[in-house]
Design a protein around this motif. Structure first.
Motif, PDB file in Angstrom:
ATOM      1  N   LEU A 109       9.617  20.338 -36.442  1.00 22.98           N
ATOM      2  CA  LEU A 109       8.670  19.242 -36.418  1.00 22.98           C
ATOM      3  C   LEU A 109       9.592  18.243 -38.395  1.00 22.98           C
ATOM      4  CD1 LEU A 109       5.257  20.801 -36.971  1.00 22.98           C
ATOM      5  CD2 LEU A 109       5.872  19.776 -34.439  1.00 22.98           C
ATOM      6  N   THR A 110      10.373  18.991 -38.709  1.00 24.84           N
ATOM      7  CA  THR A 110      10.877  17.913 -39.743  1.00 24.84           C
ATOM      8  C   THR A 110      12.239  17.105 -39.194  1.00 24.84           C
ATOM      9  OG1 THR A 110      10.006  19.496 -41.163  1.00 24.84           O
ATOM     10  CG2 THR A 110      12.142  18.048 -41.579  1.00 24.84           C
ATOM     11  N   THR A 111      12.137  16.509 -38.618  1.00 23.76           N
ATOM     12  CA  THR A 111      12.677  15.086 -37.614  1.00 23.76           C
ATOM     13  C   THR A 111      14.053  14.114 -38.704  1.00 23.76           C
ATOM     14  OG1 THR A 111      11.611  13.327 -37.671  1.00 23.76           O
ATOM     15  CG2 THR A 111      11.526  15.103 -36.875  1.00 23.76           C
ATOM     16  N   SER A 112      13.560  14.726 -40.387  1.00 27.43           N
ATOM     17  CA  SER A 112      14.259  13.579 -41.059  1.00 27.43           C
ATOM     18  C   SER A 112      14.364  14.845 -42.410  1.00 27.43           C
ATOM     19  CB  SER A 112      14.135  12.414 -41.732  1.00 27.43           C
ATOM     20  OG  SER A 112      12.540  12.160 -41.497  1.00 27.43           O
ATOM     21  N   GLY A 113      15.078  14.194 -43.513  1.00 28.66           N
ATOM     22  CA  GLY A 113      14.991  14.869 -44.678  1.00 28.66           C
ATOM     23  C   GLY A 113      15.694  14.795 -45.524  1.00 28.66           C
ATOM     24  N   TYR A 114      16.416  15.384 -46.473  1.00 26.08           N
ATOM     25  CA  TYR A 114      18.117  15.454 -47.760  1.00 26.08           C
ATOM     26  C   TYR A 114      18.437  16.261 -46.868  1.00 26.08           C
ATOM     27  CZ  TYR A 114      14.359  13.746 -51.459  1.00 26.08           C
ATOM     28  OH  TYR A 114      12.910  13.082 -52.548  1.00 26.08           O
ATOM     29  N   ARG A 115      19.928  15.082 -46.805  1.00 23.15           N
ATOM     30  CA  ARG A 115      20.400  16.335 -46.190  1.00 23.15           C
ATOM     31  C   ARG A 115      21.215  17.476 -47.262  1.00 23.15           C
ATOM     32  NH1 ARG A 115      22.048  13.028 -42.495  1.00 23.15           N
ATOM     33  NH2 ARG A 115      21.051  10.976 -42.054  1.00 23.15           N
ATOM     34  N   ASN A 116      21.666  18.662 -46.347  1.00 19.09           N
ATOM     35  CA  ASN A 116      21.947  19.284 -47.505  1.00 19.09           C
ATOM     36  C   ASN A 116      22.646  20.330 -46.719  1.00 19.09           C
ATOM     37  OD1 ASN A 116      20.739  22.056 -46.470  1.00 19.09           O
ATOM     38  ND2 ASN A 116      19.324  20.297 -46.458  1.00 19.09           N
ATOM     39  N   ASN A 117      24.079  21.515 -47.909  1.00 20.14           N
ATOM     40  CA  ASN A 117      25.140  22.157 -47.169  1.00 20.14           C
ATOM     41  C   ASN A 117      23.884  24.058 -47.480  1.00 20.14           C
ATOM     42  OD1 ASN A 117      26.456  20.359 -45.957  1.00 20.14           O
ATOM     43  ND2 ASN A 117      27.147  20.339 -47.915  1.00 20.14           N
ATOM     44  N   PHE A 118      22.915  24.287 -47.178  1.00 13.19           N
ATOM     45  CA  PHE A 118      22.057  25.559 -47.544  1.00 13.19           C
ATOM     46  C   PHE A 118      22.310  26.182 -46.549  1.00 13.19           C
ATOM     47  CE2 PHE A 118      19.017  22.707 -50.562  1.00 13.19           C
ATOM     48  CZ  PHE A 118      20.210  23.010 -51.499  1.00 13.19           C
ATOM     49  N   GLY A 119      22.598  27.415 -46.930  1.00  8.95           N
ATOM     50  CA  GLY A 119      22.828  28.553 -45.680  1.00  8.95           C
ATOM     51  C   GLY A 119      21.673  29.201 -45.123  1.00  8.95           C
ATOM     52  N   ASN A 120      21.214  29.640 -45.850  1.00  2.00           N
ATOM     53  CA  ASN A 120      19.327  30.131 -45.537  1.00  2.00           C
ATOM     54  C   ASN A 120      18.614  29.718 -46.769  1.00  2.00           C
ATOM     55  OD1 ASN A 120      19.950  31.427 -48.302  1.00  2.00           O
ATOM     56  ND2 ASN A 120      21.227  32.102 -46.659  1.00  2.00           N
ATOM     57  N   VAL A 121      16.998  29.943 -46.828  1.00  2.00           N
ATOM     58  CA  VAL A 121      16.542  29.526 -47.643  1.00  2.00           C
ATOM     59  C   VAL A 121      16.349  29.985 -48.835  1.00  2.00           C
ATOM     60  CG1 VAL A 121      14.059  28.604 -45.028  1.00  2.00           C
ATOM     61  CG2 VAL A 121      14.550  31.228 -46.655  1.00  2.00           C
ATOM     62  N   GLN A 122      16.983  30.799 -49.004  1.00  2.00           N
ATOM     63  CA  GLN A 122      16.906  31.551 -50.306  1.00  2.00           C
ATOM     64  C   GLN A 122      18.204  30.775 -51.223  1.00  2.00           C
ATOM     65  OE1 GLN A 122      16.086  34.976 -51.700  1.00  2.00           O
ATOM     66  NE2 GLN A 122      16.190  33.908 -53.393  1.00  2.00           N
TER      67      GLN A 122
END
Length: 327
Positions: A71-84
């Motif tokens: 449902l999240t079609t836009s947001g901040y660009r990031n390089n995170f590998g997981n939510v932690q």
């Protein structure tokens, strides 16, 4: 239509987590977020892969396979590998499913969002951009998702904002309807309180003589008071006037709990970060007041043989002076 929708989403989340913010502040925040190059519609990379984590405009991390990810079609660009990694970098999580499945992580994430919103209000800038920029510039280190400490001016701004909120709450508590312990002086209007009375026997027999060992017309009491102030400020001082009500916890003469009740007018003074004190003047009613029976007085003769028969309880009122303080 999309900018309008995003504005309402940002407004609802922001006011829920930081209710003291104004709608104008929220409007500025929503508009600023939409105008950042680091923020946009999520697209697949050159390998046709979606990002592992989507970071929404509300600073919430959505990992693959979770409810809100598609449902999240836009947001901040990031390089995170997981939510932690996203939470460790200072961002938040949606309530579902983390609030029940990983309460420790969710608690940390909720605090992150609170700090981000507080920082944004205090500085007028988007803190997410600064954090993500720091992460990108640190990509060559062994731990690229370690966030550098916030600039001193940002930390100070956050602290000032928190102090302002605390001061606002303390100022509201000063004038609000709160129960406080108070020391009260009671002055009775009527017969004296009989603390000690005896019947002296007549050596020749017959009626005894009433002997009052101690009688009092005043006493001290510990009471709970609640007041409401109409207040104003001048410099570092806050003043207030208004009504109060009170009920007894204990009295000098050992009256029962709640037997003394009073009402009156109060004046309050508060000095920021130091103390506040209140003084009140009013009328009280004591429902546990012990006096001699009607028509009897010290020195009279009586046919009673038990001194307790000389005493009766009645309601007596009088003037009260009340003092309460917090340091």
């Amino acid at each position: 239509m999309k900018p309008l929708k995003s504005f309402f989403i940002t407004t609802i989340v922001f006011l829920t987590l930081y209710p003291s913010a104004s709608l104008a502040q929220v409007a500025n925040i929503a508009a600023e977020t939409q105008n950042q190059e680091e923020f946009g519609v999520y697209i697949q990379n050159s390998k046709g892969e979606d990002p592992e984590v989507k970071l929404s405009r509300n600073y919430l991390c959505h990992g693959k396979g979770t409810t809100y990810y598609p449902l999240t079609t836009s947001g901040y660009r990031n390089n995170f590998g997981n939510v932690q990694e996203c939470v460790d970098a200072g961002f938040g999580l949606p309530k579902k499913p983390y609030a029940t499945e990983d309460i420790e992580l969710y608690t940390k994430a909720a605090k992150n969002v609170e700090n981000l919103l507080l920082e944004r209000v205090a500085t007028g800038r988007d803190p997410a951009l600064a954090r993500l920029s720091t992460l990108n510039s640190a990509s060559s280190t062994s731990n690229p998702n370690t966030v550098a400490p916030a600039p001193t001016e940002v930390v100070e701004a956050i602290e000032d904002a928190k102090k302002a909120e605390e001061e606002k709450k303390e100022a509201a508590d000063f004038g609000g309807f709160n129960w406080n312990p108070a020391l009260v002086f009671l002055s009775y209007n009527g017969p004296d309180y009989i603390e000690d009375v005896e019947i002296e026997s007549n050596a020749e027999g017959g009626d005894g003589t009433i002997f009052v060992g101690k009688k009092v017309g005043t006493q001290l009491a510990l009471m709970l008071e609640a007041h409401y102030f109409w207040d104003w400020s001048r410099g570092k001082y806050q003043y207030g006037v208004g009504p109060f009500v009170s009920v007894s916890l204990a009295t000098q003469q050992g009256n029962s709990l709640g037997s003394v009740m009073g009402v009156g007018a109060m004046f309050g003074l508060r000095q920021k970060d130091v103390m506040n004190m209140n003084i009140g003047l009013g009328y009280f009613r004591d429902t546990d007041f012990e006096t001699l029976r009607d028509g009897l007085k010290d020195g009279d003769t009586t046919s009673f043989t038990d001194s307790s028969d000389l005493i009766q309880k009645r309601d007596v009122g009088g003037l009260m002076i009340l003092f309460s303080a917090n340091f």
